[in-house]
Design a protein around this motif. Structure first.
Motif, PDB file in Angstrom:
ATOM      1  N   ILE A 227      36.546  36.386  21.924  1.00 59.61           N
ATOM      2  CA  ILE A 227      37.956  36.909  21.658  1.00 59.61           C
ATOM      3  C   ILE A 227      38.694  35.871  21.309  1.00 59.61           C
ATOM      4  CG2 ILE A 227      40.071  37.530  23.104  1.00 59.61           C
ATOM      5  CD1 ILE A 227      38.395  39.080  25.331  1.00 59.61           C
ATOM      6  N   ASP A 228      39.194  36.167  20.137  1.00 59.67           N
ATOM      7  CA  ASP A 228      39.938  35.048  19.369  1.00 59.67           C
ATOM      8  C   ASP A 228      41.587  35.455  19.244  1.00 59.67           C
ATOM      9  OD1 ASP A 228      39.864  36.994  17.526  1.00 59.67           O
ATOM     10  OD2 ASP A 228      38.901  35.780  16.084  1.00 59.67           O
ATOM     11  N   ASP A 229      41.970  36.334  19.771  1.00 59.02           N
ATOM     12  CA  ASP A 229      43.635  37.017  19.821  1.00 59.02           C
ATOM     13  C   ASP A 229      43.982  37.434  20.963  1.00 59.02           C
ATOM     14  OD1 ASP A 229      42.068  39.136  19.629  1.00 59.02           O
ATOM     15  OD2 ASP A 229      42.895  39.878  17.813  1.00 59.02           O
ATOM     16  N   GLY A 230      43.485  36.991  22.240  1.00 58.92           N
ATOM     17  CA  GLY A 230      44.063  37.416  23.502  1.00 58.92           C
ATOM     18  C   GLY A 230      43.642  38.459  24.102  1.00 58.92           C
ATOM     19  N   PHE A 231      44.131  38.961  25.180  1.00 51.83           N
ATOM     20  CA  PHE A 231      43.798  40.119  25.939  1.00 51.83           C
ATOM     21  C   PHE A 231      45.111  41.215  25.789  1.00 51.83           C
ATOM     22  CE2 PHE A 231      41.077  37.261  28.125  1.00 51.83           C
ATOM     23  CZ  PHE A 231      40.205  38.221  28.539  1.00 51.83           C
ATOM     24  N   ASP A 232      44.966  42.467  25.799  1.00 56.86           N
ATOM     25  CA  ASP A 232      46.001  43.512  25.837  1.00 56.86           C
ATOM     26  C   ASP A 232      46.697  43.593  27.226  1.00 56.86           C
ATOM     27  OD1 ASP A 232      45.622  44.238  22.959  1.00 56.86           O
ATOM     28  OD2 ASP A 232      43.559  44.834  23.711  1.00 56.86           O
ATOM     29  N   GLY A 233      45.814  43.301  28.280  1.00 56.91           N
ATOM     30  CA  GLY A 233      46.459  43.588  29.552  1.00 56.91           C
ATOM     31  C   GLY A 233      45.359  43.078  30.879  1.00 56.91           C
ATOM     32  N   ILE A 234      46.158  43.278  32.125  1.00 57.35           N
ATOM     33  CA  ILE A 234      45.203  43.074  33.104  1.00 57.35           C
ATOM     34  C   ILE A 234      45.476  44.164  34.066  1.00 57.35           C
ATOM     35  CG2 ILE A 234      47.222  41.816  34.069  1.00 57.35           C
ATOM     36  CD1 ILE A 234      45.420  40.179  35.577  1.00 57.35           C
ATOM     37  N   ILE A 235      44.285  44.499  34.731  1.00 50.89           N
ATOM     38  CA  ILE A 235      44.137  45.694  35.769  1.00 50.89           C
ATOM     39  C   ILE A 235      43.924  44.998  36.849  1.00 50.89           C
ATOM     40  CG2 ILE A 235      43.278  47.828  36.692  1.00 50.89           C
ATOM     41  CD1 ILE A 235      42.845  48.443  33.586  1.00 50.89           C
ATOM     42  N   VAL A 236      44.426  45.213  38.132  1.00 53.34           N
ATOM     43  CA  VAL A 236      44.286  44.386  39.152  1.00 53.34           C
ATOM     44  C   VAL A 236      44.121  45.471  40.433  1.00 53.34           C
ATOM     45  CG1 VAL A 236      45.438  43.038  41.103  1.00 53.34           C
ATOM     46  CG2 VAL A 236      45.811  42.471  38.732  1.00 53.34           C
ATOM     47  N   TYR A 237      43.184  45.316  41.161  1.00 53.69           N
ATOM     48  CA  TYR A 237      42.657  46.207  42.401  1.00 53.69           C
ATOM     49  C   TYR A 237      43.218  45.464  43.741  1.00 53.69           C
ATOM     50  CZ  TYR A 237      40.529  48.895  46.192  1.00 53.69           C
ATOM     51  OH  TYR A 237      40.223  49.458  47.380  1.00 53.69           O
ATOM     52  N   LEU A 238      43.999  45.975  44.657  1.00 55.93           N
ATOM     53  CA  LEU A 238      44.094  45.226  45.947  1.00 55.93           C
ATOM     54  C   LEU A 238      44.337  46.140  47.031  1.00 55.93           C
ATOM     55  CD1 LEU A 238      47.441  45.633  46.121  1.00 55.93           C
ATOM     56  CD2 LEU A 238      47.527  44.046  44.207  1.00 55.93           C
ATOM     57  N   ARG A 239      44.399  45.807  48.105  1.00 56.76           N
ATOM     58  CA  ARG A 239      45.079  46.398  49.431  1.00 56.76           C
ATOM     59  C   ARG A 239      46.179  45.713  49.896  1.00 56.76           C
ATOM     60  NH1 ARG A 239      42.410  50.533  51.899  1.00 56.76           N
ATOM     61  NH2 ARG A 239      40.205  50.820  50.927  1.00 56.76           N
ATOM     62  N   HIS A 240      47.159  46.798  49.896  1.00 54.04           N
ATOM     63  CA  HIS A 240      48.691  46.091  50.292  1.00 54.04           C
ATOM     64  C   HIS A 240      49.093  47.229  51.193  1.00 54.04           C
ATOM     65  CE1 HIS A 240      52.518  44.193  49.945  1.00 54.04           C
ATOM     66  NE2 HIS A 240      53.112  45.590  49.695  1.00 54.04           N
ATOM     67  N   LYS A 241      49.281  46.651  52.440  1.00 58.25           N
ATOM     68  CA  LYS A 241      49.906  47.285  53.828  1.00 58.25           C
ATOM     69  C   LYS A 241      48.604  48.494  53.939  1.00 58.25           C
ATOM     70  CE  LYS A 241      54.410  46.329  52.793  1.00 58.25           C
ATOM     71  NZ  LYS A 241      55.957  46.959  52.744  1.00 58.25           N
ATOM     72  N   GLY A 242      47.450  48.033  53.817  1.00 56.69           N
ATOM     73  CA  GLY A 242      46.448  48.865  54.119  1.00 56.69           C
ATOM     74  C   GLY A 242      45.974  50.085  53.008  1.00 56.69           C
ATOM     75  N   GLU A 243      46.810  50.113  51.862  1.00 55.45           N
ATOM     76  CA  GLU A 243      46.614  51.097  51.132  1.00 55.45           C
ATOM     77  C   GLU A 243      45.947  50.591  49.892  1.00 55.45           C
ATOM     78  OE1 GLU A 243      50.318  54.091  51.391  1.00 55.45           O
ATOM     79  OE2 GLU A 243      50.662  52.805  49.871  1.00 55.45           O
ATOM     80  N   ALA A 244      45.009  51.416  49.283  1.00 62.41           N
ATOM     81  CA  ALA A 244      44.132  50.876  48.212  1.00 62.41           C
ATOM     82  C   ALA A 244      44.950  51.094  47.042  1.00 62.41           C
ATOM     83  CB  ALA A 244      42.759  51.531  48.012  1.00 62.41           C
ATOM     84  N   LYS A 245      45.153  50.186  45.974  1.00 64.12           N
ATOM     85  CA  LYS A 245      46.067  50.067  45.037  1.00 64.12           C
ATOM     86  C   LYS A 245      45.588  49.492  43.554  1.00 64.12           C
ATOM     87  CE  LYS A 245      50.562  50.057  47.224  1.00 64.12           C
ATOM     88  NZ  LYS A 245      50.988  51.415  46.772  1.00 64.12           N
ATOM     89  N   MET A 246      45.608  50.401  42.723  1.00 60.54           N
ATOM     90  CA  MET A 246      45.340  49.722  41.286  1.00 60.54           C
ATOM     91  C   MET A 246      46.565  49.709  40.580  1.00 60.54           C
ATOM     92  SD  MET A 246      42.022  50.857  38.685  1.00 60.54           S
ATOM     93  CE  MET A 246      40.824  51.211  40.128  1.00 60.54           C
TER      94      MET A 246
END
Length: 158
Positions: free
Chosen positions: A97-116
């Motif tokens: 990659i020579d011109d950066g990323f378009d974005g980021i996707i995150v997976y997590l559990r917050h207050k017990g719920e699975a979120k993306m």
């Protein structure tokens, strides 16, 4: 003189960083499902993903994009950290990659719920989807569909 093929004005991508903040066994299952999904050469995300032209960084994460920064952006909604993350994503360079990323996707559990969640470079909005309620494991199709739905548009200049 060398001649290489080029498409005038065409930008490959999207180029995306994946961060999984859920280090539990359930979180590792989600990582494996994403890895399996994108190792399948037929994966296209309805034409938004082109094998060999789109990049997903799962294991290799850009320097300074650590879990602490990601939590400050996605959970605490810290504007200063969000600006830092935008800059790190936008200015990333390596052998692929020579011109950066378009974005980021995150997976997590917050207050017990699975979120993306997703953030597109240059945009302040963070998009969030609940994949599973408290203590439930997200279903395979839900993981795939939400991931494809969260793919950021190509934000890099052509």
């Amino acid at each position: 003189m060398s001649i290489s093929p080029a498409l005038a004005g065409y930008v490959y991508g999207p180029y995306v960083v994946w961060v999984n903040l859920d280090q539990s066994a359930k979180g590792k299952v989600v990582n494996q499902k994403i890895r399996d999904f994108f190792s399948d050469k037929s994966t296209t995300c309805n034409g938004d993903w082109i094998v060999g032209q789109s990049w997903l960084y799962m294991k290799k994460r850009p320097k300074n994009i650590d879990n602490y920064l990601v939590k400050r952006v996605f959970l605490e909604k810290d504007r200063s950290s969000q600006k830092d993350l935008h800059n790190l994503l936008r200015n990333y360079k390596d052998e692929l990659i020579d011109d950066g990323f378009d974005g980021i996707i995150v997976y997590l559990r917050h207050k017990g719920e699975a979120k993306m969640m997703e953030m597109t470079v240059g945009k302040n909005k963070i998009t969030s989807y609940t994949l599973a309620l408290i203590n439930e494991q997200p279903e395979d199709e839900m993981i795939k569909n939400v991931f494809c739905g969260l793919l950021p548009p190509k934000t890099r200049a052509s």
